[in-house]
Write a protein that holds these residues in place. Sequence first.
Motif, PDB file in Angstrom:
ATOM      1  N   LYS A   1       0.838  -1.206   0.000  1.00  0.00           N
ATOM      2  CA  LYS A   1       0.000   0.000   0.000  1.00  0.00           C
ATOM      3  C   LYS A   1       0.871   1.252   0.000  1.00  0.00           C
ATOM      4  O   LYS A   1       0.489   2.272  -0.572  1.00  0.00           O
TER       5      LYS A   1
ATOM      6  N   ALA B   1      -6.746   9.802  -1.078  1.00  0.00           N
ATOM      7  CA  ALA B   1      -6.737  10.414   0.256  1.00  0.00           C
ATOM      8  C   ALA B   1      -5.321  10.860   0.616  1.00  0.00           C
ATOM      9  O   ALA B   1      -4.355  10.153   0.316  1.00  0.00           O
TER      10      ALA B   1
ATOM     11  N   VAL C   1      -7.517   6.701   8.991  1.00  0.00           N
ATOM     12  CA  VAL C   1      -7.528   5.309   8.540  1.00  0.00           C
ATOM     13  C   VAL C   1      -6.123   4.736   8.686  1.00  0.00           C
ATOM     14  O   VAL C   1      -5.145   5.354   8.277  1.00  0.00           O
TER      15      VAL C   1
ATOM     16  N   LYS D   1      -3.614   1.528   7.910  1.00  0.00           N
ATOM     17  CA  LYS D   1      -3.515   0.387   6.993  1.00  0.00           C
ATOM     18  C   LYS D   1      -2.174  -0.325   7.129  1.00  0.00           C
ATOM     19  O   LYS D   1      -1.133   0.325   7.147  1.00  0.00           O
TER      20      LYS D   1
ATOM     21  N   GLU E   1      -4.010   7.420   6.631  1.00  0.00           N
ATOM     22  CA  GLU E   1      -4.727   8.178   5.605  1.00  0.00           C
ATOM     23  C   GLU E   1      -5.816   9.034   6.203  1.00  0.00           C
ATOM     24  O   GLU E   1      -6.483   8.638   7.171  1.00  0.00           O
ATOM     25  N   GLU E   2      -6.025  10.142   5.552  1.00  0.00           N
ATOM     26  CA  GLU E   2      -7.196  10.975   5.809  1.00  0.00           C
ATOM     27  C   GLU E   2      -8.441  10.114   5.536  1.00  0.00           C
ATOM     28  O   GLU E   2      -8.453   9.317   4.601  1.00  0.00           O
ATOM     29  N   CYS E   3      -9.471  10.284   6.361  1.00  0.00           N
ATOM     30  CA  CYS E   3     -10.696   9.506   6.171  1.00  0.00           C
ATOM     31  C   CYS E   3     -11.579  10.209   5.140  1.00  0.00           C
ATOM     32  O   CYS E   3     -11.913  11.379   5.290  1.00  0.00           O
ATOM     33  N   LEU E   4     -11.929   9.499   4.087  1.00  0.00           N
ATOM     34  CA  LEU E   4     -12.799  10.061   3.051  1.00  0.00           C
ATOM     35  C   LEU E   4     -14.244   9.622   3.309  1.00  0.00           C
ATOM     36  O   LEU E   4     -14.486   8.567   3.892  1.00  0.00           O
TER      37      LEU E   4
ATOM     38  N   GLU F   1     -18.905   3.983  -1.968  1.00  0.00           N
ATOM     39  CA  GLU F   1     -17.806   3.238  -2.589  1.00  0.00           C
ATOM     40  C   GLU F   1     -18.272   2.486  -3.816  1.00  0.00           C
ATOM     41  O   GLU F   1     -19.392   1.980  -3.863  1.00  0.00           O
TER      42      GLU F   1
ATOM     43  N   LYS G   1     -18.315  -4.054   2.859  1.00  0.00           N
ATOM     44  CA  LYS G   1     -17.091  -4.604   3.471  1.00  0.00           C
ATOM     45  C   LYS G   1     -17.262  -4.982   4.931  1.00  0.00           C
ATOM     46  O   LYS G   1     -16.607  -5.898   5.413  1.00  0.00           O
TER      47      LYS G   1
ATOM     48  N   ASN H   1     -14.036  -4.665   9.167  1.00  0.00           N
ATOM     49  CA  ASN H   1     -13.991  -4.943   7.735  1.00  0.00           C
ATOM     50  C   ASN H   1     -13.778  -6.432   7.494  1.00  0.00           C
ATOM     51  O   ASN H   1     -13.117  -7.114   8.269  1.00  0.00           O
TER      52      ASN H   1
ATOM     53  N   MET I   1     -13.842   5.890  -3.984  1.00  0.00           N
ATOM     54  CA  MET I   1     -14.793   6.569  -3.089  1.00  0.00           C
ATOM     55  C   MET I   1     -15.333   7.768  -3.866  1.00  0.00           C
ATOM     56  O   MET I   1     -14.551   8.596  -4.347  1.00  0.00           O
TER      57      MET I   1
HETATM   58  P1  AMP Z   1      -8.653  -0.809   1.134  1.00  0.00           P
HETATM   59  O1  AMP Z   1      -8.208  -2.211   1.372  1.00  0.00           O
HETATM   60  O2  AMP Z   1      -7.554   0.190   1.114  1.00  0.00           O
HETATM   61  O3  AMP Z   1      -9.639  -0.644   0.022  1.00  0.00           O
HETATM   62  O4  AMP Z   1      -9.579  -0.477   2.408  1.00  0.00           O
HETATM   63  C1  AMP Z   1     -10.635  -1.327   2.776  1.00  0.00           C
HETATM   64  C2  AMP Z   1     -11.837  -0.505   3.095  1.00  0.00           C
HETATM   65  O5  AMP Z   1     -11.535   0.440   4.125  1.00  0.00           O
HETATM   66  C3  AMP Z   1     -12.349   0.325   1.937  1.00  0.00           C
HETATM   67  O6  AMP Z   1     -13.172  -0.406   1.093  1.00  0.00           O
HETATM   68  C4  AMP Z   1     -13.090   1.423   2.676  1.00  0.00           C
HETATM   69  O7  AMP Z   1     -14.360   0.991   3.098  1.00  0.00           O
HETATM   70  C5  AMP Z   1     -12.236   1.652   3.884  1.00  0.00           C
HETATM   71  N1  AMP Z   1     -11.267   2.738   3.619  1.00  0.00           N
HETATM   72  C6  AMP Z   1     -10.006   2.584   3.125  1.00  0.00           C
HETATM   73  N2  AMP Z   1      -9.387   3.765   2.983  1.00  0.00           N
HETATM   74  C7  AMP Z   1     -10.266   4.710   3.411  1.00  0.00           C
HETATM   75  C8  AMP Z   1     -10.210   6.134   3.523  1.00  0.00           C
HETATM   76  N3  AMP Z   1      -9.129   6.842   3.203  1.00  0.00           N
HETATM   77  N4  AMP Z   1     -11.311   6.766   3.990  1.00  0.00           N
HETATM   78  C9  AMP Z   1     -12.421   6.071   4.351  1.00  0.00           C
HETATM   79  N5  AMP Z   1     -12.524   4.733   4.271  1.00  0.00           N
HETATM   80  C10 AMP Z   1     -11.467   4.035   3.804  1.00  0.00           C
END
Ligand code: AMP
Length: 420
Positions: free
Chosen positions: A103, A118, A146, A148, A189-192, A196, A218, A228, A277
């Motif tokens: 990532k 984001a 967020v 990750k 990450e900033e929360c968006l 989706e 999810k 998730n 998003m």
């Molecule tokens: P990803 O594996 O990066 O797609 O993240 C899994 C899930 O987390 C996404 O499908 C979103 O529901 C949520 N998510 C990931 N990044 C963000 C973000 N920057 N802002 C809000 N929700 C996020």
Amino acid sequence: MRILVVGSGGREHAICLAFSKSPRVTKLFCANGNAGIAGLAECVQIKPDDIRALAEFAVKNAIDLTFVGGETPLALGIVDEFECRSLKIIGASQAAARLESSKAFSKDFMSRHGVPTAMFRNANSADEAIAILNEGVFGDESSPVVVKADGLAAGKGVVVAASRKEAVDAIKELATIAGEAAASKIVLEECLFGREVSLIMFVDGEDFALMPPTRDHKRIGEGDTGPNTGGMGTITDVSLMSEEQTRQVVEEIIKPTLRGCVEEGFRFRGILFLGLMMTAEGPKLLEYNVRFGDPETQSILVRLETDLVDICEAMLAGKLGEAEIRWVPGSSATVVLAAEGYPYSPRKGDVLSGLDYAEDVTIFHAGTAKNDAGEFVTAGGRVLGVTATGNDLASTLEKCYLAIEKISWAGMQYRRDIGK
Ligand code: AMP
Ligand code: GLY
């Protein structure tokens, strides 16, 4: 043609079903498959991560085309391994697979190529991540953020934290939830906010062909609550993306991405998945996946009218731009039925009942096995996907939920609000 599908989930069951409909396919293998796939393909007991054994199997069994389902073999370089031996294979190369397998790499790639995403910071340790949070880069103590894990974590490496305290807790627990290796680097990450959409496409290095946009669900709980998961249900429907949104995604995200791959020395050929998003400022990219989604694929491929073998050949020949790909109009939906304890510790061995009574749907197996009595039993977190198609979303969902009433096992859990 003799085809090999690599993987063992509901996604691979749907890929096998699409190949089995092709009049050009004479023999279908799946490594390592599952109890449902065994009804369509010969299941070969080679694990998807044993890429050398898979290549040897393909040579020995005169496989004409291999199709890779999941990210792990792609990240291990299965495509490079097969291509060295002049074996035809659909999937991203190991270099291209970094768009998903790291990532931190993928966020830096988005920055380099101006892809809207984001705001983020990469950290090399939990302590560094906590220090970045305390600098206030993502707002004050009550701001959501967020967290990750950098590496592959089967959909379990992301925590959307409601406050800085929750984020700090998530950072401390990340290695336990996502695995030490995946969490050795951390992305903040900033929360968006927004809706989706999963947008998946065939790519031949230059041209791309979009599939119907999909919405995944999810979180484990109804109303998007709880942790998730890999995905609890999907829909395809014309309402998911407007023409203007599609145009924006093509111009601002897809074209810069494919150009970026070429500039960085790896052409992208395979399946590209954008996790989008739809924010108030327009579509933003949450993540790339370099493969089909699960359970997106189940809802997508039931609508594919064109022979999947023809599409694969067009991709290999670099002629995707000339291919005509047709989709059944209308909607589709998949509702995932999961085992007790999913997503943390799914229980195995519960006996499934009622599958033969479910009508008007396609049942895709994911975590199933057969017991000594020949009954299907739970053998993984997501056990089955129940997929329907229809003219509109409401009637499609009704078909799914009517069929699900017939199916049961101890501890079966699913969301009643998919597509709602
Ligand atoms: P990803 O594996 O990066 O797609 O993240 C899994 C899930 O987390 C996404 O499908 C979103 O529901 C949520 N998510 C990931 N990044 C963000 C973000 N920057 N802002 C809000 N929700 C996020
Ligand atoms: N359903 C989300 C994924 O396959 O990544």
